[in-house]
Design a protein around this motif. Structure first.
Motif, PDB file in Angstrom:
ATOM      1  N   ALA A 186       0.827  -1.204   0.000  1.00 60.68           N
ATOM      2  CA  ALA A 186       0.000   0.000   0.000  1.00 60.68           C
ATOM      3  C   ALA A 186       0.857   1.248   0.000  1.00 60.68           C
ATOM      4  N   ASP A 187       1.964   1.214   0.770  1.00 57.73           N
ATOM      5  CA  ASP A 187       2.866   2.363   0.803  1.00 57.73           C
ATOM      6  C   ASP A 187       3.467   2.621  -0.562  1.00 57.73           C
ATOM      7  N   LEU A 188       3.847   1.534  -1.254  1.00 67.83           N
ATOM      8  CA  LEU A 188       4.451   1.682  -2.576  1.00 67.83           C
ATOM      9  C   LEU A 188       3.445   2.292  -3.545  1.00 67.83           C
ATOM     10  N   GLN A 189       2.229   1.857  -3.473  1.00 67.20           N
ATOM     11  CA  GLN A 189       1.214   2.409  -4.357  1.00 67.20           C
ATOM     12  C   GLN A 189       1.001   3.891  -4.089  1.00 67.20           C
ATOM     13  N   ALA A 190       1.226   4.309  -2.860  1.00 63.29           N
ATOM     14  CA  ALA A 190       1.084   5.715  -2.505  1.00 63.29           C
ATOM     15  C   ALA A 190       2.359   6.498  -2.807  1.00 63.29           C
ATOM     16  N   GLY A 191       3.384   5.832  -3.322  1.00 60.99           N
ATOM     17  CA  GLY A 191       4.622   6.493  -3.677  1.00 60.99           C
ATOM     18  C   GLY A 191       5.624   6.571  -2.546  1.00 60.99           C
ATOM     19  N   ASP A 192       5.376   5.850  -1.436  1.00 65.33           N
ATOM     20  CA  ASP A 192       6.290   5.906  -0.297  1.00 65.33           C
ATOM     21  C   ASP A 192       7.169   4.671  -0.297  1.00 65.33           C
ATOM     22  N   THR A 193       8.402   4.793  -0.808  1.00 65.38           N
ATOM     23  CA  THR A 193       9.307   3.638  -0.874  1.00 65.38           C
ATOM     24  C   THR A 193      10.386   3.706   0.203  1.00 65.38           C
ATOM     25  N   THR A 194      10.415   4.769   0.982  1.00 66.56           N
ATOM     26  CA  THR A 194      11.511   4.968   1.934  1.00 66.56           C
ATOM     27  C   THR A 194      11.583   3.834   2.952  1.00 66.56           C
ATOM     28  N   ARG A 195      10.438   3.474   3.561  1.00 58.21           N
ATOM     29  CA  ARG A 195      10.451   2.432   4.597  1.00 58.21           C
ATOM     30  C   ARG A 195      10.922   1.106   4.037  1.00 58.21           C
ATOM     31  N   LEU A 196      10.491   0.796   2.816  1.00 59.54           N
ATOM     32  CA  LEU A 196      10.886  -0.472   2.216  1.00 59.54           C
ATOM     33  C   LEU A 196      12.382  -0.516   1.943  1.00 59.54           C
ATOM     34  N   THR A 197      12.926   0.526   1.316  1.00 65.77           N
ATOM     35  CA  THR A 197      14.356   0.520   0.990  1.00 65.77           C
ATOM     36  C   THR A 197      15.210   0.517   2.244  1.00 65.77           C
ATOM     37  N   GLU A 198      14.766   1.194   3.297  1.00 63.82           N
ATOM     38  CA  GLU A 198      15.524   1.191   4.546  1.00 63.82           C
ATOM     39  C   GLU A 198      15.492  -0.187   5.203  1.00 63.82           C
ATOM     40  N   ALA A 199      14.348  -0.862   5.100  1.00 61.94           N
ATOM     41  CA  ALA A 199      14.251  -2.213   5.661  1.00 61.94           C
ATOM     42  C   ALA A 199      15.157  -3.169   4.903  1.00 61.94           C
ATOM     43  N   ILE A 200      15.170  -3.034   3.578  1.00 62.03           N
ATOM     44  CA  ILE A 200      16.034  -3.897   2.770  1.00 62.03           C
ATOM     45  C   ILE A 200      17.497  -3.628   3.084  1.00 62.03           C
ATOM     46  N   ALA A 201      17.835  -2.358   3.349  1.00 60.72           N
ATOM     47  CA  ALA A 201      19.216  -2.021   3.701  1.00 60.72           C
ATOM     48  C   ALA A 201      19.630  -2.719   4.994  1.00 60.72           C
ATOM     49  N   ARG A 202      18.698  -2.845   5.952  1.00 62.70           N
ATOM     50  CA  ARG A 202      19.015  -3.552   7.198  1.00 62.70           C
ATOM     51  C   ARG A 202      19.283  -5.030   6.939  1.00 62.70           C
ATOM     52  N   LEU A 203      18.630  -5.564   5.904  1.00 58.33           N
ATOM     53  CA  LEU A 203      18.827  -6.974   5.570  1.00 58.33           C
ATOM     54  C   LEU A 203      20.098  -7.213   4.762  1.00 58.33           C
ATOM     55  N   ARG A 204      20.706  -6.132   4.275  1.00 60.60           N
ATOM     56  CA  ARG A 204      21.817  -6.253   3.330  1.00 60.60           C
ATOM     57  C   ARG A 204      22.922  -7.203   3.784  1.00 60.60           C
ATOM     58  N   PRO A 205      23.509  -7.045   4.972  1.00 64.90           N
ATOM     59  CA  PRO A 205      24.614  -7.948   5.350  1.00 64.90           C
ATOM     60  C   PRO A 205      24.193  -9.404   5.397  1.00 64.90           C
ATOM     61  N   LEU A 206      22.947  -9.662   5.805  1.00 70.14           N
ATOM     62  CA  LEU A 206      22.462 -11.039   5.864  1.00 70.14           C
ATOM     63  C   LEU A 206      22.274 -11.611   4.464  1.00 70.14           C
ATOM     64  N   VAL A 207      21.690 -10.818   3.582  1.00 70.90           N
ATOM     65  CA  VAL A 207      21.470 -11.267   2.210  1.00 70.90           C
ATOM     66  C   VAL A 207      22.802 -11.526   1.513  1.00 70.90           C
ATOM     67  N   GLU A 208      23.779 -10.646   1.738  1.00 72.53           N
ATOM     68  CA  GLU A 208      25.082 -10.816   1.088  1.00 72.53           C
ATOM     69  C   GLU A 208      25.752 -12.112   1.550  1.00 72.53           C
ATOM     70  N   VAL A 209      25.621 -12.440   2.821  1.00 76.37           N
ATOM     71  CA  VAL A 209      26.191 -13.701   3.319  1.00 76.37           C
ATOM     72  C   VAL A 209      25.513 -14.887   2.649  1.00 76.37           C
ATOM     73  N   VAL A 210      24.185 -14.853   2.568  1.00 76.07           N
ATOM     74  CA  VAL A 210      23.447 -15.957   1.942  1.00 76.07           C
ATOM     75  C   VAL A 210      23.895 -16.152   0.499  1.00 76.07           C
ATOM     76  N   VAL A 211      23.976 -15.058  -0.264  1.00 74.05           N
ATOM     77  CA  VAL A 211      24.351 -15.150  -1.669  1.00 74.05           C
ATOM     78  C   VAL A 211      25.783 -15.665  -1.810  1.00 74.05           C
ATOM     79  N   GLU A 212      26.705 -15.129  -0.992  1.00 66.33           N
ATOM     80  CA  GLU A 212      28.105 -15.546  -1.078  1.00 66.33           C
ATOM     81  C   GLU A 212      28.274 -17.015  -0.743  1.00 66.33           C
ATOM     82  N   VAL A 213      27.630 -17.463   0.343  1.00 61.84           N
ATOM     83  CA  VAL A 213      27.772 -18.859   0.763  1.00 61.84           C
ATOM     84  C   VAL A 213      27.126 -19.801  -0.246  1.00 61.84           C
ATOM     85  N   GLU A 214      25.938 -19.442  -0.722  1.00 69.80           N
ATOM     86  CA  GLU A 214      25.265 -20.308  -1.684  1.00 69.80           C
ATOM     87  C   GLU A 214      26.062 -20.432  -2.979  1.00 69.80           C
TER      88      GLU A 214
END
Length: 229
Positions: A186-214
């Motif tokens: 709903a936020d994206l449809q309203a043009g608010d992407t800030t919360r989503l991108t910030e949440a994804i940024a918090r996941l960044r180190p975890l995602v990078e580990v998963v991708v590297e190990v896999e």
């Protein structure tokens, strides 16, 4: 113009036609003599290669116009959006001359390979310069070529990898939308992407580990198969 046409392997009338369509920049003039240089030849070969890949003259003209009049949009052409609230990529575009780019790849810096790199989005043209999406990616691809892998194959693998990475990125974005930020649609449809991108940024180190190990585990499995063969 005759010499340019001969070097490019096209009729003189084709060069004239491209000049009229503004696909080729004007030559340098000294009196009644028009001087074309290696940049004109590279542009002409690129147009030919793009046509062979199925692009229309109209589409090529629009791309050329974007290159020459939208220099502030080079990042957008390369898929780098500085407007993202929390950019994931830390890559910086690298600006270099066509000659400097050719130094990385030697005789494999052909018009066809250039057109492929343009099509994938690895490079964009900004005036007389070439802008590469990433210094590290440029050096890595050059290293692969020096190891004996043809540039055309490196680019083909890069195209396939970019598609797979897009799918992987979409997977993690969907996970963030569904579980980290329920209701983010709903936020994206309203043009608010800030919360989503910030949440994804918090996941960044975890995602990078998963991708590297896999990837490392996948390489181990593949190498074992090769050794068995």
């Amino acid at each position: 113009m005759d010499e340019l046409a001969e070097a490019a392997g096209v009729p003189v009338r084709t060069v004239r036609f491209y000049r009229e369509r503004k696909l080729l920049p004007a030559p340098r003039r000294e009196g009644r003599i028009a001087w074309y240089n290696e940049h004109h030849l590279a542009r002409l070969r690129t147009i030919t290669a793009l046509l062979e890949r199925g692009h229309t003259l109209g589409g090529i003209a629009e791309l050329m116009n974007a290159w020459e009049s939208g220099r502030h949009d080079v990042g957008e052409l390369l898929g780098l959006d500085p407007a993202l609230p929390t950019p994931w990529s830390e890559e910086e575009p690298l600006r270099l001359t066509p000659e400097a780019l050719a130094d990385y790849y030697g005789d494999q810096a052909t018009a066809e390979n250039l057109a492929t790199a343009l099509d994938i989005g690895y490079i964009a043209v900004d005036g007389d310069d070439v802008v590469h999406v990433s210094r590290r990616l440029l050096e890595a691809s050059s290293g692969l070529v020096k190891e004996g892998i043809p540039l055309a194959e490196v680019l083909s693998a890069g195209r396939d990898m970019r598609h797979r990475m897009d799918l992987l990125a979409e997977l993690f974005v969907q996970l963030a939308r569904s579980h980290v930020l329920p209701g983010a649609e709903a936020d994206l449809q309203a043009g608010d992407t800030t919360r989503l991108t910030e949440a994804i940024a918090r996941l960044r180190p975890l995602v990078e580990v998963v991708v590297e190990v896999e990837l490392a585990l996948a390489m181990d499995r593949r190498l074992r198969e090769e050794l068995k063969g």
